[in-house]
Structures are given as C-alpha cells and as structure tokens.
Design an enzyme around this catalytic site. Structure first.
Site, PDB file in Angstrom:
ATOM      1  N   SER A  63    -100.304  37.337  10.358  1.00  9.15           N
ATOM      2  CA  SER A  63     -98.814  36.665  10.377  1.00  9.15           C
ATOM      3  C   SER A  63     -98.012  37.527   9.500  1.00  9.15           C
ATOM      4  O   SER A  63     -97.180  36.665   8.757  1.00  9.15           O
ATOM      5  CB  SER A  63     -99.172  34.995  10.013  1.00  9.15           C
ATOM      6  OG  SER A  63     -97.905  34.534  10.467  1.00  9.15           O
ATOM      7  N   GLY A  79     -91.789  29.058  15.362  1.00 13.35           N
ATOM      8  CA  GLY A  79     -92.485  30.169  14.038  1.00 13.35           C
ATOM      9  C   GLY A  79     -93.382  31.277  14.433  1.00 13.35           C
ATOM     10  O   GLY A  79     -93.118  31.825  15.698  1.00 13.35           O
ATOM     11  N   SER A  80     -94.379  31.441  13.854  1.00 11.85           N
ATOM     12  CA  SER A  80     -95.399  32.539  13.865  1.00 11.85           C
ATOM     13  C   SER A  80     -96.193  32.509  15.204  1.00 11.85           C
ATOM     14  O   SER A  80     -96.468  33.638  15.850  1.00 11.85           O
ATOM     15  CB  SER A  80     -96.272  32.731  12.963  1.00 11.85           C
ATOM     16  OG  SER A  80     -95.803  33.080  11.688  1.00 11.85           O
ATOM     17  N   THR A  81     -96.112  31.266  15.855  1.00 13.14           N
ATOM     18  CA  THR A  81     -96.861  31.203  17.261  1.00 13.14           C
ATOM     19  C   THR A  81     -96.058  31.940  18.233  1.00 13.14           C
ATOM     20  O   THR A  81     -96.753  32.254  19.248  1.00 13.14           O
ATOM     21  CB  THR A  81     -96.827  29.640  17.632  1.00 13.14           C
ATOM     22  OG1 THR A  81     -95.559  29.153  17.793  1.00 13.14           O
ATOM     23  CG2 THR A  81     -97.731  28.771  16.710  1.00 13.14           C
ATOM     24  N   TYR A  82     -94.693  32.308  18.126  1.00 14.00           N
ATOM     25  CA  TYR A  82     -93.862  33.179  18.794  1.00 14.00           C
ATOM     26  C   TYR A  82     -94.320  34.754  18.974  1.00 14.00           C
ATOM     27  O   TYR A  82     -93.934  35.469  19.737  1.00 14.00           O
ATOM     28  CB  TYR A  82     -92.570  32.827  18.807  1.00 14.00           C
ATOM     29  CG  TYR A  82     -91.847  33.331  20.048  1.00 14.00           C
ATOM     30  CD1 TYR A  82     -91.673  32.726  21.140  1.00 14.00           C
ATOM     31  CD2 TYR A  82     -90.908  34.493  19.857  1.00 14.00           C
ATOM     32  CE1 TYR A  82     -90.911  32.966  22.273  1.00 14.00           C
ATOM     33  CE2 TYR A  82     -90.229  34.842  20.840  1.00 14.00           C
ATOM     34  CZ  TYR A  82     -90.196  34.248  22.322  1.00 14.00           C
ATOM     35  OH  TYR A  82     -89.399  34.428  23.221  1.00 14.00           O
TER      36      TYR A  82
END
Length: 257
Positions: free
Chosen positions: A112, A58-61
């Site tokens: 994000s 998810g957004s951690t990428y």
C-alpha cells in the site's frame, strides 16, 4: 457479494442505540425525543452505512488507479518508484504510509505504497481516474432498491473547478490516485467493484432476493443475475492487479485466496 452473480450474501450496519427507546413503551413523546436525539447525533446511528453513506475509499481505490495507468501506458508492471516516505510535488510533501524503498506495481499494491500512486497521480489526468471509477460502478447508484442509496462521488477537473472557483490543483489528482480528496464510495459499490475485479470484469446489478418459494419449496419466481456492464480490461492487467491483492492478504493474514 457472490462474485458470480452479484447477489448480496451479507450486509451489516450495526446500530449503536437501544431499540427499546423507540418501541413506544414510554409513550410517543419519549419516542419523538429519542428520534430527535438520534437524528442530531453526528455519528448517525440510524443510517444504513452499507448503502446510504459514502466514504473516501482510501487504498482500496489503488487497484483501479493501477488499471487506468496500465491501460494508458503511464506505467507497466515493472515500473519502479523510489519511496523515501513520501512524494514531493510543488511546494508540498505528500506523505506515504512508510519508507518502502524501490517498489514495482506488485509491491506497491501489497505494501500500500502511497508514493508509487502519487507518481501515477502526477502523470495521469484526474478525469481518467474518474472514468475508471465510473466503469466499475462508483459515482452512480447501484439500484439495489433497499433504503435510500448514496451516489458517492468521482470528482473530475470540472467538479473541482466549480467547487473551488477555478482553483484546480495537480495535488487533487495525487489525492484521488490514493482514494482520498473528494472521492467517496459506498461499501456496496466497493464490494461490487471488487467482485468485478475477481470475476474478470463483469459488473452485476446487486440482488437481495434469489427466488420466491412456497412453504413446500416450490419456486414461484426466480430472479436471475443481471449484468450492468461488461468492463473492457486487458486480462494481463487484471492478473497483475489481482496478484497484488492476493499479496495483501498473504502479508496481513498469512494466507492467500
């Protein structure tokens, strides 16, 4: 993870079953029946989910997507994208997490904003997103040597072509840019990749044991840190991405690190 060494400081995968059921107190038949139920459970309570399972990041990428786009001059830190709650691509509307207005890279990471990274996804090759992921240790086993280890997946255009019999779509890249679609990573891979972001680009081999000592504290054997790869990344680009991550902490926790 200690970002200076790659050593694992803590790792928890909490089981959700009563271990007394497999202790043997009720006989081996009861143990076999219990394990049969546990292995059939779709929530996989016996799986070490820090190492043996891979999930969409998810957004951690997004920081890694940003680094690839900065390196290829697809964006610069001042590139601004208007977020109106999503992004139109072809005949599909890819939704964002909210309506963020006009955002630059820093704001896109802090808030994000999917729309910003959909814009990047339209202008970058999916193989480039896979390459930056592989550079930071995704898609390959870390070699920690504890429990079976999942590899995760950094999908390329060739992978999608094989999977969908030649039907690659640009929307696959938009999803990959926000860590969705077919992209999967393990929790350990993600921790090590963020450690590399924090320390300036050194990807370490994860280690569980620092040293072997006798009961009186005499060191029998030490295990010094092992570097897997030095990642070539412009210092300014790293600084820009990390400033956004600091902003995430500030916005969500009221503090910064």
């Amino acid at each position: 993870v200690d970002v200076r060494t790659g050593r694992i400081l803590a790792a928890v995968s909490k089981s959700s079953f009563d271990p007394n059921l497999v202790s043997g107190g009720n006989g081996m038949r009861a143990v076999r029946d219990t394990f049969r139920r546990l292995y059939a459970d779709p929530l996989k309570p016996t799986l070490d989910k820090t190492i043996s399972a891979a999930y969409p990041p998810g957004s951690t990428y997004k920081p890694f997507t940003a680094l690839a786009a900065l390196a290829d001059n697809i964006i610069n830190p001042n590139t601004r994208v208007d977020c109106r709650g999503g992004y139109e691509y072809g005949r599909r509307f890819f939704r964002c997490t909210g309506v963020h207005g006009t955002v630059d890279l820093h704001e896109a990471i802090v808030r994000s904003c999917n729309t910003y990274f959909y814009h990047v996804g339209e202008n970058i090759h999916i193989d480039r997103l896979a390459k930056i992921g592989l550079d930071y240790g995704f898609g390959v086993k870390t070699g920690i040597g504890v429990n079976p280890e999942a590899r995760g997946r950094m999908p390329t255009r060739a992978w999608y072509t094989r999977r969908y019999k030649g039907a690659f779509r640009g929307g696959h890249t938009l999803l990959a840019a926000i860590g969705q679609g077919a992209t999967t990573v393990t929790a350990l891979q993600l921790a090590l990749a963020y450690a590399a972001l924090a320390n300036g680009g050194t990807l370490y081999q994860p280690q569980v044991v620092r040293s072997i000592e006798t009961s009186d504290g005499t060191v029998v054997q030490e295990f010094p840190p092992r570097v897997r790869r030095m990642i070539t990344t412009t210092e300014d680009h790293l600084t820009r991405v990390k400033s956004g991550l600091v902003g995430v902490v500030g916005e969500r926790e009221g503090t910064a690190f």
